[in-house]
Design a protein around this motif. Sequence first.
Motif, short mmCIF file in Angstrom:
data_model
loop_
_atom_site.label_atom_id
_atom_site.label_comp_id
_atom_site.label_asym_id
_atom_site.label_seq_id
_atom_site.Cartn_x
_atom_site.Cartn_y
_atom_site.Cartn_z
N SER A 197 0.84 -1.20 0.00
CA SER A 197 0.00 0.00 0.00
C SER A 197 0.87 1.24 0.00
O SER A 197 1.85 1.32 0.77
CB SER A 197 -0.90 0.01 1.24
N ILE A 198 0.52 2.19 -0.82
CA ILE A 198 1.23 3.47 -0.86
C ILE A 198 0.45 4.44 0.02
O ILE A 198 -0.72 4.73 -0.24
CB ILE A 198 1.34 4.01 -2.29
N VAL A 199 1.12 4.91 1.06
CA VAL A 199 0.48 5.78 2.03
C VAL A 199 1.03 7.19 1.88
O VAL A 199 2.23 7.39 1.87
CB VAL A 199 0.72 5.26 3.45
N GLY A 200 0.14 8.15 1.80
CA GLY A 200 0.54 9.54 1.63
C GLY A 200 -0.19 10.16 0.46
O GLY A 200 -0.89 9.49 -0.30
N GLU A 201 0.01 11.43 0.28
CA GLU A 201 -0.66 12.14 -0.81
C GLU A 201 0.17 12.00 -2.08
O GLU A 201 1.35 12.36 -2.10
CB GLU A 201 -0.85 13.61 -0.43
N ILE A 202 -0.48 11.50 -3.12
CA ILE A 202 0.20 11.18 -4.36
C ILE A 202 -0.35 12.02 -5.50
O ILE A 202 -1.57 12.17 -5.63
CB ILE A 202 0.04 9.69 -4.71
N PHE A 203 0.56 12.53 -6.33
CA PHE A 203 0.12 13.24 -7.53
C PHE A 203 -0.02 12.28 -8.70
O PHE A 203 -1.02 12.29 -9.41
CB PHE A 203 1.12 14.35 -7.87
N SER A 204 0.97 11.43 -8.89
CA SER A 204 0.90 10.47 -9.98
C SER A 204 1.81 9.27 -9.68
O SER A 204 2.80 9.40 -8.97
CB SER A 204 1.31 11.10 -11.30
N ILE A 205 1.42 8.12 -10.24
CA ILE A 205 2.22 6.90 -10.11
C ILE A 205 2.45 6.32 -11.49
O ILE A 205 1.49 6.15 -12.25
CB ILE A 205 1.53 5.85 -9.23
N ASN A 206 3.67 6.03 -11.81
CA ASN A 206 3.99 5.41 -13.09
C ASN A 206 4.11 3.89 -12.89
O ASN A 206 3.19 3.25 -12.43
CB ASN A 206 5.25 6.03 -13.67
N ASP A 207 5.26 3.33 -13.21
CA ASP A 207 5.46 1.89 -13.04
C ASP A 207 5.47 1.51 -11.56
O ASP A 207 5.92 2.26 -10.72
CB ASP A 207 6.78 1.44 -13.66
N MET A 208 4.95 0.32 -11.30
CA MET A 208 5.05 -0.28 -9.98
C MET A 208 5.66 -1.65 -10.15
O MET A 208 5.49 -2.29 -11.20
CB MET A 208 3.67 -0.37 -9.32
N ALA A 209 6.38 -2.11 -9.14
CA ALA A 209 7.14 -3.35 -9.34
C ALA A 209 7.38 -4.08 -8.03
O ALA A 209 7.24 -3.51 -6.95
CB ALA A 209 8.48 -3.04 -10.00
N TRP A 210 7.74 -5.35 -8.18
CA TRP A 210 8.22 -6.16 -7.07
C TRP A 210 9.63 -6.62 -7.39
O TRP A 210 9.90 -7.05 -8.51
CB TRP A 210 7.32 -7.37 -6.84
N TYR A 211 10.49 -6.53 -6.39
CA TYR A 211 11.85 -7.03 -6.46
C TYR A 211 12.03 -8.04 -5.33
O TYR A 211 11.23 -8.10 -4.41
CB TYR A 211 12.86 -5.88 -6.28
N ARG A 212 13.09 -8.80 -5.42
CA ARG A 212 13.42 -9.71 -4.33
C ARG A 212 14.93 -9.81 -4.18
O ARG A 212 15.68 -9.60 -5.14
CB ARG A 212 12.80 -11.09 -4.54
N GLN A 213 15.33 -10.16 -2.97
CA GLN A 213 16.75 -10.34 -2.68
C GLN A 213 16.93 -11.55 -1.79
O GLN A 213 16.44 -11.57 -0.65
CB GLN A 213 17.34 -9.10 -2.02
N ALA A 214 17.59 -12.55 -2.32
CA ALA A 214 17.90 -13.76 -1.57
C ALA A 214 19.23 -13.58 -0.85
O ALA A 214 20.06 -12.75 -1.27
CB ALA A 214 17.96 -14.96 -2.51
N PRO A 215 19.47 -14.32 0.21
CA PRO A 215 20.73 -14.19 0.95
C PRO A 215 21.94 -14.38 0.04
O PRO A 215 22.01 -15.34 -0.73
CB PRO A 215 20.65 -15.30 1.99
N GLY A 216 22.85 -13.44 0.11
CA GLY A 216 24.07 -13.54 -0.67
C GLY A 216 23.93 -13.18 -2.13
O GLY A 216 24.89 -13.32 -2.90
N LYS A 217 22.75 -12.73 -2.53
CA LYS A 217 22.52 -12.39 -3.93
C LYS A 217 22.11 -10.94 -4.06
O LYS A 217 21.68 -10.31 -3.10
CB LYS A 217 21.46 -13.30 -4.53
N GLU A 218 22.21 -10.44 -5.28
CA GLU A 218 21.79 -9.08 -5.54
C GLU A 218 20.26 -9.01 -5.68
O GLU A 218 19.61 -9.99 -6.01
CB GLU A 218 22.44 -8.57 -6.83
N ARG A 219 19.74 -7.82 -5.42
CA ARG A 219 18.31 -7.62 -5.60
C ARG A 219 17.97 -7.75 -7.09
O ARG A 219 18.68 -7.22 -7.94
CB ARG A 219 17.90 -6.24 -5.08
#
Length: 125
Positions: free
Chosen positions: A22-44
């Motif tokens: 959830s995005i909390v706060g007053e927003i003017f505009s939102i472009n791309d939204m995404a999910w990332y992940r980071q496993a132990p010892g690896k890059e995001r």
Amino acid sequence: VQLQASGGGLVQAGGSLRLSCSIVGEIFSINDMAWYRQAPGKERESVAVITSGGFANYADSVQGRFTISRDNAKNVIYLQMNDLKPEDTAVYYCNADLTPYYGSGSKYHSPRPYWGTGTQVTVSS
């Protein structure tokens, strides 16, 4: 502006989880939204991206198993994860390219990426 992620947990291989952010706060505009992940010892790494128009793109490793979606009215992004595998174990982070609301001058501000707090997903074999 804050991004608050939830929905992680421990699940057996083959199971499902649904992450929310959830995005909390007053927003003017939102472009791309995404999910990332980071496993132990690896890059995001990028998991899935969805444009403001609803076009989605996925990492090869999750294609066909994960579904990203967004509710523009509520400023929420979701990640439905099915057929989870042990290699999906990671901390998952949501991301949004957005412009906060600055009043009448909001349109003169450029969007920038905001990150949510991570949520741990653990898949046992």
